[in-house]
Enzyme design. Structure first.
Site, PDB file in Angstrom:
ATOM      1  N   ARG A  50       0.887  -1.034  -0.046  1.00 42.23           N
ATOM      2  CA  ARG A  50      -0.077  -0.030  -0.125  1.00 42.23           C
ATOM      3  C   ARG A  50       0.768   1.480  -0.159  1.00 42.23           C
ATOM      4  O   ARG A  50       0.728   2.077  -0.706  1.00 42.23           O
ATOM      5  CB  ARG A  50      -0.993  -0.023   1.240  1.00 42.23           C
ATOM      6  CG  ARG A  50      -1.700   1.418   1.309  1.00 42.23           C
ATOM      7  CD  ARG A  50      -2.919   1.262   2.197  1.00 42.23           C
ATOM      8  NE  ARG A  50      -2.986   0.639   3.381  1.00 42.23           N
ATOM      9  CZ  ARG A  50      -2.360   0.603   4.496  1.00 42.23           C
ATOM     10  NH1 ARG A  50      -1.506   1.726   4.637  1.00 42.23           N
ATOM     11  NH2 ARG A  50      -2.433  -0.306   5.556  1.00 42.23           N
ATOM     12  N   TYR A 102     -14.903  17.777 -16.317  1.00 43.68           N
ATOM     13  CA  TYR A 102     -15.379  16.505 -16.270  1.00 43.68           C
ATOM     14  C   TYR A 102     -16.537  16.422 -15.151  1.00 43.68           C
ATOM     15  O   TYR A 102     -16.280  16.840 -13.863  1.00 43.68           O
ATOM     16  CB  TYR A 102     -14.381  15.566 -16.039  1.00 43.68           C
ATOM     17  CG  TYR A 102     -14.835  14.220 -15.622  1.00 43.68           C
ATOM     18  CD1 TYR A 102     -15.546  13.519 -16.605  1.00 43.68           C
ATOM     19  CD2 TYR A 102     -14.489  13.507 -14.422  1.00 43.68           C
ATOM     20  CE1 TYR A 102     -16.217  12.015 -16.313  1.00 43.68           C
ATOM     21  CE2 TYR A 102     -14.958  12.127 -14.284  1.00 43.68           C
ATOM     22  CZ  TYR A 102     -15.613  11.343 -15.003  1.00 43.68           C
ATOM     23  OH  TYR A 102     -16.145  10.572 -14.683  1.00 43.68           O
ATOM     24  N   ASP A 174      -5.350  19.295 -14.541  1.00 42.08           N
ATOM     25  CA  ASP A 174      -5.731  17.764 -15.331  1.00 42.08           C
ATOM     26  C   ASP A 174      -5.311  17.699 -16.737  1.00 42.08           C
ATOM     27  O   ASP A 174      -5.842  18.420 -17.420  1.00 42.08           O
ATOM     28  CB  ASP A 174      -7.220  17.846 -14.903  1.00 42.08           C
ATOM     29  CG  ASP A 174      -7.693  16.330 -15.300  1.00 42.08           C
ATOM     30  OD1 ASP A 174      -6.945  15.832 -15.976  1.00 42.08           O
ATOM     31  OD2 ASP A 174      -8.836  16.018 -14.639  1.00 42.08           O
ATOM     32  N   LYS A 199      -6.833   6.710 -19.363  1.00 39.31           N
ATOM     33  CA  LYS A 199      -7.026   7.363 -20.519  1.00 39.31           C
ATOM     34  C   LYS A 199      -5.916   7.200 -21.555  1.00 39.31           C
ATOM     35  O   LYS A 199      -5.412   6.114 -21.865  1.00 39.31           O
ATOM     36  CB  LYS A 199      -7.499   8.760 -20.579  1.00 39.31           C
ATOM     37  CG  LYS A 199      -8.687   9.255 -19.558  1.00 39.31           C
ATOM     38  CD  LYS A 199      -9.786   8.289 -20.037  1.00 39.31           C
ATOM     39  CE  LYS A 199     -11.153   8.456 -18.999  1.00 39.31           C
ATOM     40  NZ  LYS A 199     -11.136   9.032 -17.894  1.00 39.31           N
TER      41      LYS A 199
END
Ligand code: PLP
Length: 387
Positions: A50, A102, A174, A199
């Site tokens: 983690r 978005y 972004d 993406k």
């Protein structure tokens, strides 16, 4: 910042042929959740996945180098990356965000502000007067998405960085729609870059993931520690696939962009099509800014279909090459109807303010033959005419 040629080499080969155990050319995948301590009270380079994992670190390091940043953190999704990048905000702090971001980002910011985690002002970041008024509110953090999803508005990153610096705010960009192959916001003054690696970076529509890249190592360390604390780091398997996708990032995006330019030109000349939003078109209001700050116009575009929802239905039902689906940046061409799909989470008033109409369609252009894409859109537009 890596220049374009150096960046191509980083994408193709960073970490290749470094395996000390067996000489593997491709960096091996390490799925182990836990790592052996060499001795009592002696920690090795890794203890628990983690917090840190060699496969995840390999892709993080590659993305950091591509973006010209000091440190990247790999997350379980683009939304986790955005939330992490904004995690320094405290109750009462103001976040300045784009009004046409978005839909999932809009939902995250709206819900966090409704719960009092921070305040948010949604602003048209291409409107200089609205921007000046918003900066007068002394934001602590500024989020920019350029080009924006789905209307492809282009924001001048250098200008935003200067405005942010003047009020002591951090700038987060972004960069999902372009990837570091076409835009490197840190070189333009951004403090943090966010990606939905789902993406273009992964590029094959088979991983949900995110990344935050910090310009400064100290901020990167802080965010990495917080990502471990709240448990949102990405999986090693996803990291392995994402690095595999990055190997071909430049060739994919260059070819996808060529297809997108052809599609944009074809749509712009079609009588059934209203406005076409593609920064590569000389008529696009952000064309000059895009030319100055991007090294390409990318492979995303949107357009207005005259005839509203029923015209949209006729078009999408006639398509055979484009798939009606959310997401973007993969090798396959997708078409989405933002009002009912990617931006359905936004309330209708916010959608209207952003300019997302019922006739708006968004295209993510893939690697299919250009002629097949043009013929398919022609088939869809003919179906609209026959209604
Ligand atoms: N940022 C942008 C610009 C996006 O388009 C998306 C998703 O479509 C996200 C962030 C969220 O990423 P994810 O779906 O990987 O959580």
């Amino acid at each position: 910042m890596a220049d374009r040629k150096a960046a191509q080499t980083i994408a193709a080969a960073h970490g290749v042929a470094q395996d000390a155990a067996f000489g593997a050319v491709i960096p091996p995948i390490h799925l182990s959740t836990t790592f052996q301590f060499p001795g009592f009270e002696r920690a090795g380079p890794y203890d628990y996945s983690r917090l840190g994992n060699p496969t995840r670190d390999q892709v993080a390091d590659t993305i950091a180098k591509l973006e010209g940043g000091a440190r990247a953190v790999m997350l379980a999704s683009g939304m986790a990356a955005l939330d992490l990048a904004l995690s320094s905000l405290l109750p009462g702090d103001l976040l300045l965000a784009p009004h046409d971001c978005y839909g999932g980002t809009h939902r995250l910011l709206s819900l966090r502000s409704a719960r009092g985690h921070y305040r948010v002002a949604f602003v048209d970041q291409t409107d200089r007067e609205a921007l000046s008024a918003a900066f007068a509110g002394k934001p602590k953090l500024v989020l920019t998405e350029t080009p924006s999803n789905p209307l492809m508005r282009v924001v001048d990153i250098r200008d935003m960085a200067e405005r942010a610096r003047a009020v002591g705010a951090r700038l987060v960009v972004d960069n999902t729609f372009l990837s570091p192959a076409l835009q490197q916001p840190i070189a333009l003054g951004a403090d943090l870059v966010v990606h939905s690696t789902t993406k273009y970076l992964n590029g094959h529509s088979d991983v949900i993931g995110g990344a935050v890249v910090a310009a400064e190592a100290a901020l990167g360390e802080e965010l990495a520690a917080w990502a471990n604390t709240i448990g949102v780091t990405g999986s090693p398997f996803d990291a392995y696939l994402t690095l595999r996708g990055i190997r071909t990032l430049f060739v994919r995006i260059e070819r996808q962009e060529r297809n997108a330019a052809a599609v944009a030109a074809c749509l712009a000349a079609h009588p059934r099509v209203g406005r076409v939003y593609y920064p590569g078109l000389a008529t696009h209001p952000g064309h000059e800014t895009a030319k100055a700050q991007q090294s390409g116009f990318g492979a995303m575009l949107s357009f207005e279909l005259t005839g509203g929802r029923e015209a949209v239905r006729a078009l999408v039902e006639a398509l055979q090459v484009f798939t009606l689906a959310e997401s973007l940046g993969g090798v396959e061409s997708l078409i989405a109807h933002p009002a009912t799909m990617t931006h359905a989470a936004m309330d209708p008033a916010a959608r209207a303010t952003a300019g997302i109409t019922d006739g708006l369609l968004r295209l993510s252009i893939g690697l299919e033959a250009e002629d097949d894409l043009l013929r398919d859109l022609g088939r869809g537009l003919d179906a609209v005419a026959r209604r």
